[in-house]
Scaffold this motif. Structure first.
Motif, mmCIF file in Angstrom:
data_model
loop_
_atom_site.group_PDB
_atom_site.id
_atom_site.type_symbol
_atom_site.label_atom_id
_atom_site.label_comp_id
_atom_site.label_asym_id
_atom_site.label_seq_id
_atom_site.Cartn_x
_atom_site.Cartn_y
_atom_site.Cartn_z
ATOM 1 N N ALA A 23 -3.298 0.248 -3.067
ATOM 2 C CA ALA A 23 -4.140 1.111 -2.238
ATOM 3 C C ALA A 23 -4.880 0.281 -1.202
ATOM 4 O O ALA A 23 -5.105 -0.916 -1.394
ATOM 5 N N LEU A 24 -5.267 0.923 -0.114
ATOM 6 C CA LEU A 24 -6.071 0.282 0.917
ATOM 7 C C LEU A 24 -7.513 0.269 0.408
ATOM 8 O O LEU A 24 -8.090 1.322 0.143
ATOM 9 N N LEU B 231 -4.760 12.470 3.450
ATOM 10 C CA LEU B 231 -3.699 12.938 4.333
ATOM 11 C C LEU B 231 -4.073 12.535 5.751
ATOM 12 O O LEU B 231 -5.206 12.749 6.177
ATOM 13 N N VAL B 232 -3.120 11.922 6.454
ATOM 14 C CA VAL B 232 -3.293 11.617 7.871
ATOM 15 C C VAL B 232 -2.312 12.517 8.609
ATOM 16 O O VAL B 232 -1.097 12.295 8.570
ATOM 17 N N ARG B 233 -2.847 13.556 9.244
ATOM 18 C CA ARG B 233 -2.000 14.539 9.929
ATOM 19 C C ARG B 233 -1.396 13.954 11.208
ATOM 20 O O ARG B 233 -1.996 13.105 11.857
ATOM 21 N N LEU C 15 -2.066 8.406 2.339
ATOM 22 C CA LEU C 15 -2.481 7.016 2.191
ATOM 23 C C LEU C 15 -3.327 6.889 0.940
ATOM 24 O O LEU C 15 -4.323 7.602 0.771
ATOM 25 N N ALA C 16 -2.952 5.956 0.052
ATOM 26 C CA ALA C 16 -3.745 5.674 -1.138
ATOM 27 C C ALA C 16 -4.911 4.770 -0.742
ATOM 28 O O ALA C 16 -4.724 3.780 -0.033
ATOM 29 N N VAL C 17 -6.115 5.125 -1.201
ATOM 30 C CA VAL C 17 -7.326 4.376 -0.869
ATOM 31 C C VAL C 17 -8.089 4.062 -2.146
ATOM 32 O O VAL C 17 -8.221 4.912 -3.026
ATOM 33 N N ILE D 98 0.844 -1.186 0.000
ATOM 34 C CA ILE D 98 0.000 0.000 0.000
ATOM 35 C C ILE D 98 0.887 1.246 0.000
ATOM 36 O O ILE D 98 1.830 1.335 0.777
ATOM 37 N N VAL D 99 0.555 2.185 -0.885
ATOM 38 C CA VAL D 99 1.367 3.392 -1.046
ATOM 39 C C VAL D 99 1.103 4.358 0.105
ATOM 40 O O VAL D 99 -0.014 4.836 0.298
ATOM 41 N N ILE D 100 2.156 4.603 0.878
ATOM 42 C CA ILE D 100 2.125 5.576 1.970
ATOM 43 C C ILE D 100 3.325 6.487 1.754
ATOM 44 O O ILE D 100 4.457 6.018 1.679
#
Length: 98
Positions: A33-34, A80-82, A13-15, A2-4
């Motif tokens: 991706a997730l 985006l996960v801040r 994070l790719a979803v 998974i691309v992070i």
């Protein structure tokens, strides 16, 4: 895998979205991706809002830490996960997909 990616405010994070599913769930990995299934239809941003809720619960983050960066009208999205390092985010994702 998974691309992070690292980001100035945290990590991305790719979803891969699956709207209109039977239940809300994280289904694993799909093409880097997730894969996240949600019952909400892909209308008026309802599926995107449902994905944020699933990610919030699964990744143990606050709603304010999640932001949709790209893919609002597409199945392939980037969130985006801040305040989360790429390594920390990867560990949280691994916990969810086994």
């Amino acid at each position: 895998m998974i691309v992070i990616q690292p980001h100035a405010e945290g990590a991305t994070l790719a979803v891969r979205a699956q709207p209109g599913a039977k239940k809300n769930a994280i289904l694993g990995e799909h093409a880097g991706a997730l894969k996240v299934a949600v019952t909400a239809p892909p209308e008026d941003g309802r599926a995107n809002a449902a994905i944020v809720e699933v990610l919030k619960d699964a990744l143990a983050v606050k709603r304010s830490q999640l932001e949709l960066l790209s893919g609002a009208a597409n199945r392939n999205k980037v969130f985006l996960v801040r305040d989360c390092t790429p390594d920390d985010l990867a560990a949280r994702v691994r916990e969810q997909i086994g």
